[in-house]
Motif scaffolding. Structure first.
Motif, PDB file in Angstrom:
ATOM      1  N   UNK A   3       0.804  -1.228   0.000  1.00 26.61           N
ATOM      2  CA  UNK A   3       0.000   0.000   0.000  1.00 26.61           C
ATOM      3  C   UNK A   3       0.834   1.274   0.000  1.00 26.61           C
ATOM      4  N   UNK A   4       2.146   1.138   0.232  1.00 26.30           N
ATOM      5  CA  UNK A   4       3.032   2.311   0.237  1.00 26.30           C
ATOM      6  C   UNK A   4       3.714   2.546  -1.108  1.00 26.30           C
ATOM      7  N   UNK A   5       3.259   1.830  -2.145  1.00 24.96           N
ATOM      8  CA  UNK A   5       3.777   2.093  -3.482  1.00 24.96           C
ATOM      9  C   UNK A   5       5.020   1.308  -3.817  1.00 24.96           C
ATOM     10  N   UNK A   6       6.028   1.982  -4.346  1.00 20.95           N
ATOM     11  CA  UNK A   6       7.258   1.299  -4.750  1.00 20.95           C
ATOM     12  C   UNK A   6       8.407   2.291  -4.858  1.00 20.95           C
ATOM     13  N   UNK A   7       9.614   1.749  -4.893  1.00 19.33           N
ATOM     14  CA  UNK A   7      10.805   2.527  -5.196  1.00 19.33           C
ATOM     15  C   UNK A   7      11.527   1.806  -6.328  1.00 19.33           C
ATOM     16  N   UNK A  39       1.933  -5.798 -11.368  1.00 20.51           N
ATOM     17  CA  UNK A  39       2.796  -4.615 -11.330  1.00 20.51           C
ATOM     18  C   UNK A  39       3.928  -4.797 -12.335  1.00 20.51           C
ATOM     19  N   UNK A  40       4.548  -5.973 -12.332  1.00 20.18           N
ATOM     20  CA  UNK A  40       5.651  -6.243 -13.259  1.00 20.18           C
ATOM     21  C   UNK A  40       5.188  -6.101 -14.704  1.00 20.18           C
ATOM     22  N   UNK A  70       9.196   6.891 -19.035  1.00 23.96           N
ATOM     23  CA  UNK A  70      10.208   7.193 -18.025  1.00 23.96           C
ATOM     24  C   UNK A  70      10.120   6.183 -16.890  1.00 23.96           C
ATOM     25  N   UNK A  71      11.137   6.149 -16.047  1.00 23.69           N
ATOM     26  CA  UNK A  71      11.146   5.241 -14.899  1.00 23.69           C
ATOM     27  C   UNK A  71       9.935   5.493 -14.002  1.00 23.69           C
ATOM     28  N   UNK A  72       9.649   6.754 -13.732  1.00 25.37           N
ATOM     29  CA  UNK A  72       8.505   7.083 -12.870  1.00 25.37           C
ATOM     30  C   UNK A  72       7.194   6.649 -13.517  1.00 25.37           C
ATOM     31  N   UNK A  73       7.067   6.856 -14.814  1.00 26.21           N
ATOM     32  CA  UNK A  73       5.843   6.453 -15.511  1.00 26.21           C
ATOM     33  C   UNK A  73       5.686   4.934 -15.537  1.00 26.21           C
ATOM     34  N   UNK A 131       2.650   0.347 -13.536  1.00 28.52           N
ATOM     35  CA  UNK A 131       2.677  -0.862 -12.722  1.00 28.52           C
ATOM     36  C   UNK A 131       1.754  -0.761 -11.523  1.00 28.52           C
ATOM     37  N   UNK A 132       1.716   0.401 -10.899  1.00 29.89           N
ATOM     38  CA  UNK A 132       0.831   0.605  -9.748  1.00 29.89           C
ATOM     39  C   UNK A 132      -0.628   0.512 -10.161  1.00 29.89           C
ATOM     40  N   UNK A 133      -0.952   0.997 -11.368  1.00 29.99           N
ATOM     41  CA  UNK A 133      -2.328   0.906 -11.866  1.00 29.99           C
ATOM     42  C   UNK A 133      -2.732  -0.545 -12.115  1.00 29.99           C
TER      43      UNK A 133
END
Length: 368
Positions: free
Chosen positions: A276-280, A308-309, A321-324, A329-331
């Motif tokens: 639930x805290x996302x990812x790095x 996610x993968x 981009x990496x962030x995108x 993946x989060x979606x």
């Protein structure tokens, strides 16, 4: 053990060549998942830690399935208390990429000549996955029980020891030729097959993505895992928070950021998912942190990392981009946890597309 390979679709009806799948998944042994929502008391009767994944015999699988009937949790959102589907981490990722993102995907591996094997093949074919690299063998198909509690946490008990699987010497360069990515999961049962697949993939110029499977796998076989990572042949590595902690166990600091740095030393792309805290994630000198998308409570965390993968890989092949990549993946990871099992429903794919639109991210050109 004899193997019968499915017909290879090298040409279409017009006689022209068919391109190799862009993303190929290694599923050495086909697997059928039986997913059920249960009360936690049944886990007191099953050996092993809650929340993990420990191999069991087929007799134990059948015993658990029999006992599950008296521990089912009913849910208005889930009319069926148990779902059966083609399973396995790599299968979940590949199916998601094909159905939800419209990416050309295939599987290489083996399935048994029984009802479960035919079910696996039918599910993958229906999902648009290229199955020409799957071999049918005489023997049983793997099965796994996935027990999900009311908080959405899952405990898995797979039975693969007696299941048919592809052998290292059965893999050919033709299996990998023309693909861009190979997706695999770290597992000691398939270690020789995994090493052979990586070796051939690299000969064909294919990128390799690896998931760390489970905290038990990392804990018990860390030396073999390090062998793969230190080879420099793993281009992208995914770990969840528990797996990341095991990876750097013994270090003074076992925070996810430490594990991310460790993975980034050996892989071009490193990702640690944080539930639930996302990812790095890290690529080169760039490090990003992305929050989880969607406020829904997890119905079932099964497949969250796998989907996610899939979303992250979709981002990579689209040049995001990496962030995108992390946001996509989060979606997709957020979509699968809204219902039972590692197969995203049509309704939840629609939910994902809406989230992508809100974020201003590319929406896949698929008709769901």
């Amino acid at each position: 053990m004899g193997a019968e390979r499915l017909p290879t679709a090298t040409t279409n009806d017009n006689g022209s060549s068919v391109e190799a799948p862009l993303i190929l998944g290694l599923q050495p042994a086909a697997l059928i998942d039986h997913v059920a929502r249960v009360d936690w008391s049944i886990l007191d009767q099953i050996a092993g830690e809650r929340g993990g994944s420990i191999p069991v015999s087929i007799e134990e699988v059948e015993g658990i399935l029999s006992g599950v009937k008296t521990h089912i949790l009913s849910s208005p959102e889930e009319p069926s208390p148990m779902r059966t589907m083609a399973g396995g981490s790599v299968t979940n990722t590949i199916r998601g990429l094909s159905v939800g993102f419209g990416v050309s995907c295939g599987l290489v591996g083996a399935y048994g000549d029984n009802q479960q094997g035919q079910f696996f093949v039918s599910n993958m074919s229906f999902s648009g996955v290229n199955i020409s690299r799957l071999r049918m063998k005489k023997g049983p198909t793997g099965q796994c029980v996935c027990l999900v509690d009311e908080s959405g946490n899952r405990t898995m008990r797979p039975s693969l020891a007696s299941a048919v699987k592809i052998q290292a010497d059965e893999l050919t360069r033709e299996d990998f030729k023309g693909s861009k990515w190979l997706v695999l999961r770290f597992a000691m049962m398939n270690f020789e097959v995994t090493k052979a697949a990586i070796r051939i993939a690299k000969q064909e110029g294919v990128f390799v993505s690896m998931d760390l499977a489970s905290f038990e796998m990392v804990r018990n076989f860390r030396t073999s895992l390090l062998e793969l990572l230190e080879s420099g042949d793993i281009d992208l590595c995914f770990a969840n928070e528990d797996e990341a902690a095991e990876l750097v166990r013994g270090e003074q600091n076992t925070d996810p950021e430490v594990a991310l740095e460790f993975l980034a030393k050996h892989c071009q792309w490193a990702v640690v998912t944080l539930g639930p805290n996302g990812c790095i994630a890290k690529h080169g000198k760039e490090t990003v942190r992305v929050q989880a998308i969607g406020e829904t409570k997890a119905t079932d965390a099964t497949g969250a990392g796998d989907l996610f993968a899939g979303g992250f890989l979709y981002g990579l092949v689209k040049g995001l981009t990496l962030e995108e990549c992390c946001e996509v993946g989060s979606c997709s990871g957020g979509a699968v946890i809204r219902s039972l099992g590692g197969e995203v429903t049509t309704e939840n794919w629609q939910w994902m597309r809406k989230q992508l639109q809100i974020k201003g991210l590319p929406v896949p050109d698929t008709h769901i």
